[in-house]
Enzyme design. Structure first.
Site, short mmCIF file in Angstrom:
data_model
loop_
_atom_site.label_atom_id
_atom_site.label_comp_id
_atom_site.label_asym_id
_atom_site.label_seq_id
_atom_site.Cartn_x
_atom_site.Cartn_y
_atom_site.Cartn_z
N GLU A 177 -3.88 9.74 3.95
CA GLU A 177 -3.53 8.57 3.15
C GLU A 177 -4.64 8.17 2.17
OE1 GLU A 177 -2.78 4.94 5.36
OE2 GLU A 177 -2.04 3.90 3.59
N LYS A 222 0.55 10.45 2.76
CA LYS A 222 0.98 9.04 2.66
C LYS A 222 0.34 8.43 1.41
CE LYS A 222 1.08 4.66 5.18
NZ LYS A 222 1.32 4.04 6.49
P1 13P Z 1 1.70 -1.22 4.20
O1 13P Z 1 3.05 -0.55 4.12
O2 13P Z 1 1.78 -2.65 4.65
O3 13P Z 1 0.87 -0.98 2.98
O4 13P Z 1 0.94 -0.53 5.40
C1 13P Z 1 1.05 0.83 5.57
C2 13P Z 1 -0.21 1.38 6.13
O5 13P Z 1 -0.21 1.96 7.20
C3 13P Z 1 -1.44 1.26 5.33
O6 13P Z 1 -2.45 2.05 5.86
#
Ligand code: 13P
Length: 341
Positions: A177, A222
């Site tokens: 991510e 992600k």
């Molecule tokens: P949000 O969808 O609230 O941005 O959170 C997702 C997430 O896991 C961020 O690391």
């Protein structure tokens, strides 16, 4: 017998389902509970998450995996059942946030590098024993007219790849991510600036994953969507967000990656759903495109629950509705009129 990484990753992005990000750290979940006037304790955090994981309709039909925080992975429901077992019995894969947070990057004001690599091999082995089959690590890239620096992008990409490689060694699918924030300090940047920074960040991240020989078929990406900053005067249509996000991903993400699960990042619940559905409706994609939302899956449920046991059913109804809307978006079938009904 250990499951194959590729099979776990496919299960996480199966059609019509996505991931519930319930991995708020103790500090973040306190903010969420504060917002409904509930004191954050081990018990209230447990009660809230138990309510979500016991929402059979949502969990069985629309949720393929749940990202947990360390405390929750070890926690038991009020009747003594491990929370991990509730998730597994709903047919969803338990996952774990393993990063230790974004810390100030030396010599680079306003930028961060995510920490948590030291001792990670040992922690992953323990998490595997506790039932986790995927993990999450979030690198945070601050954006403005002058940020990010090349340094911030490169150190975060390197750390993401180090983490991903360690996960795969442990039999755990890494969710990679790299988040370009939409709600940071100024957040006045426009959608084209978001496109440019996201593209460069994804390209550097995949270069690092390649250099460190990460198996792309055994990971999930992600990313953020391509959106203007929340304080940008020029906001974008659903169609523009969908088109620019797909162009960016098609340019940067290898087709060997089985799935992409977006973060919501501060979008409203309905926006996050509408954007995902528009992209899937455009069709002809080389990877599965789904959700890994935190706020955009939980906000209504948290509010409906309000910390009261008599509101558990209302909280579960709200969660089911949101999960179903996003399940439809994951196959491009969400429509505004279903939302209202
Ligand atoms: P949000 O969808 O609230 O941005 O959170 C997702 C997430 O896991 C961020 O690391």
């Amino acid at each position: 017998m250990t499951e194959r990484l590729e099979d776990i990753a496919q299960a996480m992005v199966q059609p019509g389902q996505g991931i519930l990000a319930a991995d708020e750290s103790t500090g973040t979940i306190k903010k969420r509970l504060d917002s409904i006037g509930v004191e954050s304790s081990e018990e209230t955090r447990r009660d809230y998450r138990e309510m979500l994981f016991r929402t059979d309709d949502a969990m069985n039909n629309y949720i393929s995996g749940v990202i947990l925080y360390d405390e929750t992975l070890r926690q038991k429901a009020a009747d003594g059942t491990p929370l991990v077992d509730l998730i597994k019995s709903a047919g969803a894969v338990p996952g774990i946030k393993v990063d230790m947070g974004a810390k100030p990057l030396a010599g680079h004001a306003g930028e961060t590098v995510t920490e948590g690599l030291d001792g990670l091999r040992e922690r992953l082995n323990e998490y595997y024993e506790l039932g986790a089959r995927f993990a999450k690590w979030r690198g945070v890239i601050s954006i403005s007219d002058t940020l990010p620096s090349k340094t911030a992008v490169s150190v975060n990409a390197h750390a993401l790849a180090r983490y991903a490689s360690l996960c795969q060694e442990a039999g755990i699918v890494p969710i990679v991510e790299p988040e370009i924030t939409m709600d940071g300090a100024t957040s006045t940047h426009d959608i084209n600036r978001c496109f440019q920074v996201t593209l460069e960040t994804l390209q550097k991240t995949f270069a690092a994953l390649d250099e460190q020989e990460v198996n792309l078929e055994g990971m999930i990406l992600k990313p953020n969507m391509i959106v203007p900053g929340i304080n940008c005067a020029q906001q974008a249509s659903v169609e523009e967000v969908a088109e620019k996000t797909l162009l960016c991903l098609k340019t940067a993400v290898p087709t060997a990656v089985p799935g992409i699960a977006f973060l919501s990042g501060g979008q409203s619940e309905e926006q996050a759903t509408a954007h995902l559905s528009a992209m899937n409706a455009m069709g002809d994609l080389p990877w599965a495109l789904t959700f890994s939302y935190g706020r955009a899956l939980q906000a209504a449920a948290l509010k409906a629950w309000g910390g009261k046991s008599e509101n558990v059913a209302a909280g579960q109804r709200a969660f089911t509705h949101r999960a179903r809307m996003n399940g439809l978006a994951a196959v491009g079938s969400w429509k505004q009129d279903i939302e209202a009904a």
